[in-house]
Design a protein around this motif. Sequence first.
Motif, short mmCIF file in Angstrom:
data_model
loop_
_atom_site.label_atom_id
_atom_site.label_comp_id
_atom_site.label_asym_id
_atom_site.label_seq_id
_atom_site.Cartn_x
_atom_site.Cartn_y
_atom_site.Cartn_z
N TRP A 292 1.28 57.26 -25.82
CA TRP A 292 2.66 56.95 -26.18
C TRP A 292 3.42 58.25 -26.40
O TRP A 292 2.91 59.20 -27.00
N LEU A 293 4.64 58.30 -25.89
CA LEU A 293 5.47 59.49 -26.01
C LEU A 293 6.92 59.05 -26.17
O LEU A 293 7.45 58.36 -25.29
N GLU A 294 7.54 59.42 -27.30
CA GLU A 294 8.97 59.12 -27.52
C GLU A 294 9.28 57.63 -27.38
O GLU A 294 10.31 57.23 -26.85
N GLY A 295 8.34 56.80 -27.84
CA GLY A 295 8.54 55.36 -27.76
C GLY A 295 8.22 54.76 -26.40
O GLY A 295 8.31 53.55 -26.23
N ARG A 296 7.86 55.60 -25.44
CA ARG A 296 7.51 55.13 -24.10
C ARG A 296 5.98 55.10 -23.96
O ARG A 296 5.29 55.98 -24.44
N GLU A 297 5.50 54.09 -23.26
CA GLU A 297 4.08 54.07 -22.93
C GLU A 297 3.88 54.94 -21.68
O GLU A 297 4.48 54.68 -20.63
N VAL A 298 3.06 55.97 -21.80
CA VAL A 298 2.82 56.89 -20.70
C VAL A 298 1.32 57.02 -20.49
O VAL A 298 0.53 56.29 -21.10
N ILE A 299 0.93 57.94 -19.63
CA ILE A 299 -0.48 58.18 -19.36
C ILE A 299 -0.76 59.67 -19.51
O ILE A 299 -0.09 60.49 -18.88
N ALA A 300 -1.72 59.99 -20.36
CA ALA A 300 -2.14 61.38 -20.54
C ALA A 300 -3.13 61.74 -19.45
O ALA A 300 -4.05 60.97 -19.16
N VAL A 301 -2.93 62.90 -18.83
CA VAL A 301 -3.79 63.35 -17.73
C VAL A 301 -4.62 64.55 -18.19
O VAL A 301 -4.06 65.59 -18.53
N PHE A 302 -5.92 64.37 -18.22
CA PHE A 302 -6.86 65.43 -18.57
C PHE A 302 -7.48 65.96 -17.29
O PHE A 302 -7.87 65.18 -16.41
N GLU A 303 -7.63 67.26 -17.18
CA GLU A 303 -8.20 67.84 -15.96
C GLU A 303 -9.72 67.90 -16.01
O GLU A 303 -10.34 68.39 -15.08
#
Length: 313
Positions: A247-258
């Motif tokens: 979650w970022l700034e109230g938005r559902e997002v996807i964290a990308v790990f390398e």
Amino acid sequence: MSEGHLSPNRDRRPELLALTEELRPELHRYCARLMGSVIDGEDVVQDTLTRALVALQDMEETPPLRPWLFRIAHNRALDLLRSRAVRMAEPIDAASDIAGSVSPDPVEMLMRQEAVKTAVSRFVELPTLQRSVVILKDVLGESLIEIATLLDLTVDAVKGHLARGRTRLREINAQARPLAEVRPASAAVARYVALFNQRDWDGLRALLADDVRLNQSTYPLRAGAADVGLFFTIYAKIDGVWLAPAWLEGREVIAVFEGRANPKPSYIMWLEWRDDRITFIRDYRYVRYIAADAELAVAPDATRAGDGDTHWR
């Protein structure tokens, strides 16, 4: 940092793009705080560069690149803020005790450190001019004269906005709430993440709407399921990438790990949906500076090897 002048060649697009490469992260640091959002800040940066390219076609010569781009970005951000009715009025008075030297005193340094550590979203609580001045002075290190020129103010007015902005920012930080509690992932995002981590590229392509679009910031927009489907073909060639709902700034997002064991995400993706089909993918792989300022909370049910942290900034 170089001011950047463009040569009078007829086609100066490649030159402008090259000159803005090092300026882009700095532009984002300004725009993100001005907008109170790392995502909206990047939208302003992209729009700024597009407008600059268009304007360049009609110019025999351009002014120094850095202040020119900052002025375009500043004006565009203000347009967007006005459209959201976030405009706030304030009186201007002088604060002649604000330091303007190249070597600030210890108190000045502490104020700058506080601004740099302040979460991006908190800046939006400042009136617009205070916000602009504090960001330019304390985050980006601009001189009072440079700020006055950019914002079309007197130096005394800049000092006034800076003094009040710093005071208000300390109050905001003192009253700041802790990071928002992480939330579980939606079924749609959880499915996307699971298919990606299983490297089920055909399964991911099946989620694309016919009119899906893909934005990768520095690359042309892709449109249509066939063209956007190549996005997964590219990722299929990259080893180690691991996704987690966030979650970022109230938005559902996807964290990308390398790497699955990496302690922090490298960048984010953001999806839009319609009837369980993906209509828009924003992939920030090529503008990783966004993650540096992002207040990111990874969903608690994300299974990933690492140190167990769920918040990053």
